[in-house]
Design a protein around this motif. Sequence first.
Motif, PDB file in Angstrom:
ATOM      1  N   SER A 120      -2.027  13.642 -25.277  1.00 30.90           N
ATOM      2  CA  SER A 120      -0.745  13.664 -24.551  1.00 30.90           C
ATOM      3  C   SER A 120      -0.329  15.224 -24.644  1.00 30.90           C
ATOM      4  O   SER A 120       0.148  15.278 -25.395  1.00 30.90           O
ATOM      5  CB  SER A 120      -0.250  12.972 -23.989  1.00 30.90           C
ATOM      6  OG  SER A 120       1.016  12.647 -24.668  1.00 30.90           O
ATOM      7  N   SER A 121       0.285  16.065 -23.654  1.00 26.93           N
ATOM      8  CA  SER A 121       1.299  16.739 -23.652  1.00 26.93           C
ATOM      9  C   SER A 121       2.276  17.436 -22.320  1.00 26.93           C
ATOM     10  O   SER A 121       1.831  16.300 -21.560  1.00 26.93           O
ATOM     11  CB  SER A 121      -0.284  17.669 -23.452  1.00 26.93           C
ATOM     12  OG  SER A 121       1.465  18.873 -23.439  1.00 26.93           O
ATOM     13  N   GLU A 122       2.978  17.441 -23.036  1.00 28.23           N
ATOM     14  CA  GLU A 122       3.960  17.860 -21.478  1.00 28.23           C
ATOM     15  C   GLU A 122       4.218  19.349 -21.769  1.00 28.23           C
ATOM     16  O   GLU A 122       4.804  19.832 -22.910  1.00 28.23           O
ATOM     17  CB  GLU A 122       5.535  17.196 -22.496  1.00 28.23           C
ATOM     18  CG  GLU A 122       5.760  15.832 -21.721  1.00 28.23           C
ATOM     19  CD  GLU A 122       6.918  14.988 -22.086  1.00 28.23           C
ATOM     20  OE1 GLU A 122       6.978  13.870 -21.721  1.00 28.23           O
ATOM     21  OE2 GLU A 122       8.091  16.123 -22.330  1.00 28.23           O
ATOM     22  N   LEU A 123       4.470  19.681 -20.500  1.00 26.68           N
ATOM     23  CA  LEU A 123       4.777  20.940 -20.637  1.00 26.68           C
ATOM     24  C   LEU A 123       6.159  21.512 -19.608  1.00 26.68           C
ATOM     25  O   LEU A 123       6.929  20.676 -18.842  1.00 26.68           O
ATOM     26  CB  LEU A 123       4.055  21.869 -19.863  1.00 26.68           C
ATOM     27  CG  LEU A 123       4.460  23.384 -18.858  1.00 26.68           C
ATOM     28  CD1 LEU A 123       4.691  24.139 -19.966  1.00 26.68           C
ATOM     29  CD2 LEU A 123       3.426  24.205 -17.521  1.00 26.68           C
ATOM     30  N   ASN A 124       7.197  21.777 -20.089  1.00 26.41           N
ATOM     31  CA  ASN A 124       8.787  22.238 -19.431  1.00 26.41           C
ATOM     32  C   ASN A 124       8.975  23.864 -19.494  1.00 26.41           C
ATOM     33  O   ASN A 124       9.139  24.616 -20.038  1.00 26.41           O
ATOM     34  CB  ASN A 124       9.731  21.790 -20.879  1.00 26.41           C
ATOM     35  CG  ASN A 124       9.441  20.301 -21.643  1.00 26.41           C
ATOM     36  OD1 ASN A 124       9.537  19.233 -20.535  1.00 26.41           O
ATOM     37  ND2 ASN A 124       8.574  19.494 -22.300  1.00 26.41           N
ATOM     38  N   VAL A 125       9.550  23.212 -18.051  1.00 26.70           N
ATOM     39  CA  VAL A 125      10.325  24.642 -17.933  1.00 26.70           C
ATOM     40  C   VAL A 125      11.707  24.657 -17.218  1.00 26.70           C
ATOM     41  O   VAL A 125      12.117  23.413 -16.661  1.00 26.70           O
ATOM     42  CB  VAL A 125       9.521  25.413 -16.534  1.00 26.70           C
ATOM     43  CG1 VAL A 125       9.439  26.420 -15.849  1.00 26.70           C
ATOM     44  CG2 VAL A 125       7.763  25.415 -17.010  1.00 26.70           C
ATOM     45  N   ASN A 126      12.661  25.565 -18.093  1.00 22.66           N
ATOM     46  CA  ASN A 126      14.360  25.114 -17.603  1.00 22.66           C
ATOM     47  C   ASN A 126      14.055  25.983 -17.004  1.00 22.66           C
ATOM     48  O   ASN A 126      13.734  27.527 -16.554  1.00 22.66           O
ATOM     49  CB  ASN A 126      14.934  25.229 -19.250  1.00 22.66           C
ATOM     50  CG  ASN A 126      14.986  24.465 -20.127  1.00 22.66           C
ATOM     51  OD1 ASN A 126      14.423  23.793 -19.685  1.00 22.66           O
ATOM     52  ND2 ASN A 126      15.153  24.912 -21.606  1.00 22.66           N
ATOM     53  N   ALA A 127      15.462  26.200 -16.077  1.00 22.52           N
ATOM     54  CA  ALA A 127      15.566  27.210 -15.654  1.00 22.52           C
ATOM     55  C   ALA A 127      15.251  27.920 -14.049  1.00 22.52           C
ATOM     56  O   ALA A 127      14.990  28.745 -14.384  1.00 22.52           O
ATOM     57  CB  ALA A 127      16.708  28.059 -16.082  1.00 22.52           C
TER      58      ALA A 127
END
Lengths: 110, 112
Positions: A73-80
């Motif tokens: 499984s995977s996660e995509l993170n987006v900051n700001a």
Amino acid sequence: DAGVTQSPTHLIKTRGQHVTLRCSPISGHKSVSWYQQVLGQGPQFIFQYYEKEERGRGNFPDRFSARQFPNYSSELNVNALLLGDSALYLCASTEGNEQFFGPGTRLTVL
Amino acid sequence: SQQGEEDPQALSIQEGENATMNCSYKTSINNLQWYRQNSGRGLVHLILIRSNEREKHSGRLRVTLDTSKKSSSLLITASRAADTASYFCATDSIGSQGNLIFGKGTKLSVKP
């Protein structure tokens, strides 16, 4: 067999916040790719992971990051977050040369 | 950046007619794939054609590939209202390690 699953389905955030999107590939698939689709455009490649290693990265800023877990499984993170990050985020798992897409997460940034 | 350009951008036809969509791309490819998308939802894989193939069929779908012209076409025969969707071509370019580059899509409307 379950296809590619993504969560959440919809998400509303405000500028400056961060977001985590999740994806589970088709059972047995070891490669996951992330795409961003802005309204009216085709999907654009963000990341590809295979066996927990990053194999490719598209032309996106460092605010975007991802990882893959031992269960693939995977996660995509987006900051700001910026207003322009509003889009449909698609995850795909790969078998051979074919990519199978999940239903996507619709992110709205206000 | 977008690799492919689909043509036309929008297509409106009557049920039972054939629909033809074209795709042009810029770089050498391993394969080209066509996808369907309903109302901003996930993409459904329709067909993959390899660079050494010229034509492929799947049900009512026929795809051609001309690598000398860097172009492909998708033909949907005997269209149905349920075929109403956006259609995208996506290329797997040589050296891309399988990352797909999509065009902007053709919006097909099939009127009953």
